[in-house]
Scaffold this motif. Structure first.
Motif, PDB file in Angstrom:
ATOM      1  N   HIS A   1      38.580  38.747  42.957  1.00 18.13           N
ATOM      2  CA  HIS A   1      37.620  39.228  41.944  1.00 18.13           C
ATOM      3  C   HIS A   1      38.359  39.806  40.742  1.00 18.13           C
ATOM      4  CE1 HIS A   1      34.044  38.625  44.215  1.00 18.13           C
ATOM      5  NE2 HIS A   1      34.249  39.561  45.104  1.00 18.13           N
TER       6      HIS A   1
ATOM      7  N   HIS B   1      40.251  38.772  49.210  1.00 16.38           N
ATOM      8  CA  HIS B   1      38.923  38.538  48.627  1.00 16.38           C
ATOM      9  C   HIS B   1      38.754  39.391  47.364  1.00 16.38           C
ATOM     10  CE1 HIS B   1      34.380  38.078  49.053  1.00 16.38           C
ATOM     11  NE2 HIS B   1      34.490  39.088  48.203  1.00 16.38           N
ATOM     12  N   GLU B   2      38.977  40.689  47.508  1.00 18.68           N
ATOM     13  CA  GLU B   2      38.732  41.597  46.380  1.00 18.68           C
ATOM     14  C   GLU B   2      39.695  41.314  45.226  1.00 18.68           C
ATOM     15  OE1 GLU B   2      36.097  43.307  46.174  1.00 18.68           O
ATOM     16  OE2 GLU B   2      35.503  42.944  48.244  1.00 18.68           O
TER      17      GLU B   2
ATOM     18  N   GLU C   1      31.878  35.526  43.826  1.00 17.13           N
ATOM     19  CA  GLU C   1      31.888  35.705  45.284  1.00 17.13           C
ATOM     20  C   GLU C   1      32.346  34.431  45.982  1.00 17.13           C
ATOM     21  OE1 GLU C   1      31.928  38.359  46.631  1.00 17.13           O
ATOM     22  OE2 GLU C   1      30.792  39.750  45.400  1.00 17.13           O
TER      23      GLU C   1
ATOM     24  N   TYR D   1      26.747  34.620  50.732  1.00 19.62           N
ATOM     25  CA  TYR D   1      28.215  34.648  50.677  1.00 19.62           C
ATOM     26  C   TYR D   1      28.777  33.351  51.247  1.00 19.62           C
ATOM     27  CZ  TYR D   1      29.172  39.421  49.179  1.00 19.62           C
ATOM     28  OH  TYR D   1      29.300  40.552  48.427  1.00 19.62           O
TER      29      TYR D   1
END
Ligand SMILES: [Zn+2]
Length: 722
Positions: free
Chosen positions: A397, A393-394, A414, A468
């Motif tokens: 980004h 996930h991160e 997101e 989210y």
């Protein structure tokens, strides 16, 4: 910020002198202003002393003088409001709120007290701030500060149009409002218009008004444009080196990007000047603790792991990070221009300081340009957290934000990140939670063009979680209907600072309202069984619990599957997959129990005990490959588990995966288990099998050092020596 607060209260300032100081400050004559306040700080009037001391950054003196002033005039609500503002500045929010409340008891609808309450609420991204600010304006429509606050909140919601409208209203009341002009300047700067006329107007009115850049800096940081934010804070301090709030923000953001030395210098300067509040003190303490971390550099990645778990985590975290980097480079057709740093925090409190003050805190991981910080798997209860899912996930980004130079609305970055979790493995990513089910049922999903609001200013509990989910589903919907390439094209369109409205129209050929309609229809169809069956599911869960209590396993086996399927995403405590598996085991049917637990794992079940049970059942049924797969899942969830590594190592060694066995037995050794001789011996076996004779020898000797008479190690030593 603290000095300009004085301007608004000029109407009731008791003496000329405060006014004189104020004017000097506002004209940018900082030295004159300082002299003026110094003279005032020895006044006989404790209130004047309080204001002067505050303006001179002497917080203790200001606090004492305010107390004295309140003692002399206990019924003066204005003093309470000003003292509350001092506390608010010093991050003593509750004390501030109490004082504003007392002021309101003394004078109903005291506009200053309401403004203070609104500021306190907005500091925590509480959506109640809007209502309170409106109340303050109703009490005194001539007030500028609550109006500017409304503008600021709209801009936090990524709604520049509304922000500009509110700022204009403030400017109609006071055309020289520096705060309102700062919002207008910020809107332009965010829109990549550095030559904004508003900055020129501000500096003409007050050449030392660094607060304008400070305001802009805060919004750049909120939009994850950290490097530009840092540059703005530097400009703020060039104009006025005494803006400690800006200096603290600069320090915090330098720390976020890993520029620790400079961060420390700024934060220490704040601290020395008496700004000892948590957002200054905590980062300093955190950076002090960095000596307990190990930095591991490998090519284009840097790992920062706590010494106490670095040996255990390194192989898993590194492998996953490399895999994600390779995948995203291909997928996003983009190479990063600098290494990625991944920081893993075993102490959640440290992590919380690391990310300090972020809205809609995901609480598991956070990304600052090329730096990802996340909770360690060991910081949470086993089964609560899939660290690999968070890593993917991160890292998403990092890529989407770098590809757009950080110009992307919150909901989209997101949404893509949530989408990537399940793209990496369908078992990962958040499952449909009860909050989300209720939000869909009660039609609480936001229009896509307003989705950012749900992250920054949630209007009901758990709206952040719901947002989210929604953002993730929006991206999945787009990917299913238009293909992944469309998500990439949208990414680049956002990079050109186009709004959600425009991007949806241009890229999808739909008005946002039409998109919302299609999306809602899709998401409602997708969740129909669960949303409509939610109440029956709840009743069914009670019924099954009663059957289990009475040990009526035949009934459980007959009735539970239908209830389980009403809410197939439910894999938390008491889930029916595990209940059914237990029922099958009670009936002696291990094959059906394994099938049920496998269903659980595929649905996203994370409980290590259940996964270990599944592995054991597979082993008993002569399915070692499936057993390996079942246990391997736990490494992504809770790798601090000796039994896991021992069993998985054995299985891998037997299956001929010597490298995999080395990895598992190394993890076991890293955990320093009680039976050291056996764990070194196991690692030696794995090395021998992998053809690494010297490494094997080293481990055998360690094994014999721990237990000289350990027979298996003696035998292996003999073998290796021949
Ligand atoms: Zn995220």
């Amino acid at each position: 910020m603290k000095l300009c607060g004085l301007f608004l209260l000029a109407a009731w300032l008791p003496a000329q002198t405060l006014d004189t100081c104020r004017q000097s400050y506002r004209r940018g004559n900082l030295e004159d202003a300082t002299r003026c306040y110094q003279a005032l700080s020895s006044s006989r009037d404790p209130y004047l002393r309080a204001e002067a001391s505050w303006a001179l950054d002497r917080y203790q003196d200001a606090n004492e003088a305010f107390k004295e002033a309140l003692k002399a005039q206990p019924k003066n609500p204005d003093y309470r409001v000003r003292m509350g503002r001092l506390y608010l500045y010093h991050e003593q929010k509750q004390d501030a709120v109490d004082l504003f409340g007392e002021a309101l008891e003394l004078k109903e609808d005291h506009a200053g007290a309401l403004t203070g309450l609104a500021l306190a609420a907005s500091g925590g991204f509480d959506s109640a701030a809007v209502k309170i600010a409106e109340k303050a304006l109703a009490a005194d429509p001539k007030l500028v500060e609550p109006r500017v606050l409304l503008a600021s909140i709209a801009l936090e919601d990524n709604n520049p149009q509304k922000a500009a409208e509110e700022a204009d209203k403030a400017l109609r009341v006071d055309p020289q409002s520096l705060e309102a002009l700062s919002i207008k300047a910020t809107i332009d700067l965010l829109d990549d218009k550095p030559d904004t006329p508003y900055l020129a107007s501000i500096l003409k009115l007050d050449p030392a008004y660094g607060e304008a850049y400070q305001t802009a800096g805060r919004f750049f940081v909120l939009n994850r444009r950290y490097e530009e934010g840092i540059a703005l804070y530097r400009k703020a301090l060039e104009l006025n080196p005494r803006l400690y709030e800006a200096r603290a923000e600069l320090g915090l953001n330098l720390m976020r990007l890993g520029h620790d030395e400079e961060a420390k210098q700024h934060l220490e300067a704040c601290y020395k000047a008496g700004n000892t509040y948590p957002s200054v003190g905590n980062p300093l303490r955190l950076m002090d603790s960095y000596k307990n971390f190990r930095y591991i550099k490998r090519g284009n990645i840097v790992l920062k792991l706590h010494e106490k778990e670095a040996d255990l985590l390194e192989p898993y975290v590194e492998a996953e990070l490399q895999r994600a980097v390779a995948t995203y480079e291909k997928k996003y057709k983009f190479r990063l221009d600098r290494p990625v740093q991944l920081e893993v925090y075993p102490d959640h409190e440290d992590f919380a300081v690391r990310i300090l003050g972020m809205p809609g805190m995901p609480a598991l991981g956070v990304t600052f340009v090329n730096v990802v910080a996340m909770d360690s798997p060991t910081s949470r209860k086993p089964g609560e957290y899939n660290w690999a899912s968070t890593l993917w996930h991160e890292l998403s980004h990092v890529y989407t934000l770098a590809a757009t130079r950080q110009r992307m609305p919150r909901w989209f970055t997101e949404g893509v990140a949530v989408y990537e979790e399940t793209a990496a493995s369908p078992e990962w990513g958040d499952r449909l939670s009860p909050h989300v089910i209720l939000a869909i049922r009660d039609k609480k999903l936001l229009p896509v063009a307003e989705l950012d609001r749900g992250f920054v200013h949630p209007s009901y509990p758990d709206q952040v979680v719901v947002s989210y989910y929604q953002a993730g589903r929006v991206c999945t919907f787009i990917e299913r209907k238009w293909g992944f390439g469309k998500l990439l094209e949208m990414t680049h369109a956002f990079g050109e600072l186009k709004t959600t409205d425009v991007v949806i129209r241009e890229q999808l050929g739909l008005a946002p309202e039409a998109f919302d309609k299609q999306f809602l229809a899709w998401v409602e169809a997708e969740t129909k069984v669960t949303v409509e069956g939610f109440e029956s599911w709840k009743k069914g869960m009670q019924r099954i619990a009663e059957l289990v209590k009475k040990e009526q396993y035949d009934d459980v086996i007959r009735e539970a599957p239908a209830i389980r399927d009403l809410y197939a995403d439910y894999v938390e405590d008491g889930n029916l997959y595990v209940v059914l598996a237990d029922a099958w085991l009670a009936k002696g049917d291990k094959k059906s129990a394994a099938a049920e637990l496998e269903r659980y794992a595929r649905a996203g079940g994370k409980n290590p005990d259940s996964l270990k049970l599944l592995a054991r059942l597979f082993e008993e049924q002569g399915r070692p490959k499936d057993a390996i797969q079942a246990l391997s899942r736990i490494n992504y969830i809770y790798p601090r588990d000796e039994e896991l590594h021992r069993r998985l190592g054995d299985l891998l060694l037997t299956a001929g995966d010597a490298q995999g066995a080395v990895r598992e037995f190394r993890a076991l050794v890293a955990m320093k288990p009680l039976d050291q001789a056996a764990s070194y011996f196991n690692l030696a076996r794995a090395y021998r099998s992998a053809g690494q004779r010297e490494a094997a020898m080293e481990q055998v000797l360690l094994s014999l050092e721990a237990a000289p008479s350990y027979r298996p190690a003696q035998k292996l030593l003999l073998d290796l020596s021949q």
